[in-house]
Design a protein around this motif. Structure first.
Motif, PDB file in Angstrom:
ATOM      1  N   SER A   1      33.072  45.768  43.736  1.00 33.61           N
ATOM      2  CA  SER A   1      34.755  45.183  43.902  1.00 33.61           C
ATOM      3  C   SER A   1      35.103  44.347  45.095  1.00 33.61           C
ATOM      4  N   GLY A   2      34.008  43.358  45.571  1.00 31.97           N
ATOM      5  CA  GLY A   2      34.195  42.715  46.621  1.00 31.97           C
ATOM      6  C   GLY A   2      34.171  43.562  47.969  1.00 31.97           C
TER       7      GLY A   2
ATOM      8  N   GLU B   1      39.219  44.756  47.800  1.00 29.79           N
ATOM      9  CA  GLU B   1      39.481  43.241  47.455  1.00 29.79           C
ATOM     10  C   GLU B   1      39.858  42.995  45.908  1.00 29.79           C
ATOM     11  N   ASP B   2      38.840  43.590  45.035  1.00 30.48           N
ATOM     12  CA  ASP B   2      38.920  43.146  43.533  1.00 30.48           C
ATOM     13  C   ASP B   2      39.783  44.238  42.777  1.00 30.48           C
ATOM     14  N   LYS B   3      40.920  44.695  43.155  1.00 26.45           N
ATOM     15  CA  LYS B   3      41.819  45.696  42.638  1.00 26.45           C
ATOM     16  C   LYS B   3      41.112  47.317  42.505  1.00 26.45           C
TER      17      LYS B   3
END
Length: 192
Positions: A178-179, A121-123
């Protein structure tokens, strides 16, 4: 005092860990949709925090294009290290929310294992590998961390990355920050 001649140095017995970008294959959206929205996930003793695993252990059989991509990466890896040709087996997936992680472990009855990240989710996120020589060196006292003394290595990954590694190497993740992160894992066996 006379100068020493330049010594010969040998980096012996390297361990190959490879990262491939296998994104943009035909079934990618279907794979991501399935792993993100599966409501029938279970527990596993290695998973901690907000982490769940699929109940299937044959995930790749439903996605032949993804399996072909993974097989191509396995073929490159085995050729480079000199192993017999291998094929993926025992494929499953894990879904990690914030704070979810997997404890230190390795994979028995397999030569090469893999972790494919269809969705982060967060790269970025990471997978950590222990240096297997550290247990053989209990009396070494380190003055500084070098490639010969580091206790482990963190490999940064993003959506679309596939990491291949020797199944016997211990690996783990730190608590997810990271989500949502989805990982498809698999082992291998000799093709034939």
């Amino acid at each position: 005092m006379e100068m020493l001649k330049l010594p010969e140095s040998y980096d012996l017995f390297p361990i190959l860990i490879s990262k491939f970008d296998i994104s943009n294959y035909e079934e990618e959206d279907d794979v991501i949709d399935r792993v993100l929205h599966d409501s029938d996930l279970g527990e596993h003793f290695l998973l901690q925090g907000e982490a769940k695993t699929s109940k299937t252990r044959n995930f790749l059989i439903d996605y032949p294009t993804l399996e072909v991509q993974i097989q191509a990466a396995i073929d490159q890896y085995t050729k480079k290290v000199g192993l017999l040709t291998l094929k993926p087996t025992n494929s499953w997936y894990g879904v990690y929310e914030n704070s979810g992680k997997i404890d230190r472990h390795n994979h028995a009855n397999s030569q090469v294992s893999g972790a494919y990240y269809p969705y982060v989710e967060d790269k970025y996120t990471s997978i950590c590998f222990d240096n297997p020589t550290m247990v053989l060196r209990p009396t070494d006292i380190w003055d500084e961390v070098t490639k010969y003394s580091e206790p482990g290595k963190e490999i940064v990954v993003q959506s679309g990355d596939l990491v291949l590694f020797p199944s016997w190497v211990y690996h783990y993740t730190t608590p997810n920050q990271s989500g949502k992160r989805c990982v498809i894992s698999f082992d291998t066996q000799i093709k034939g």
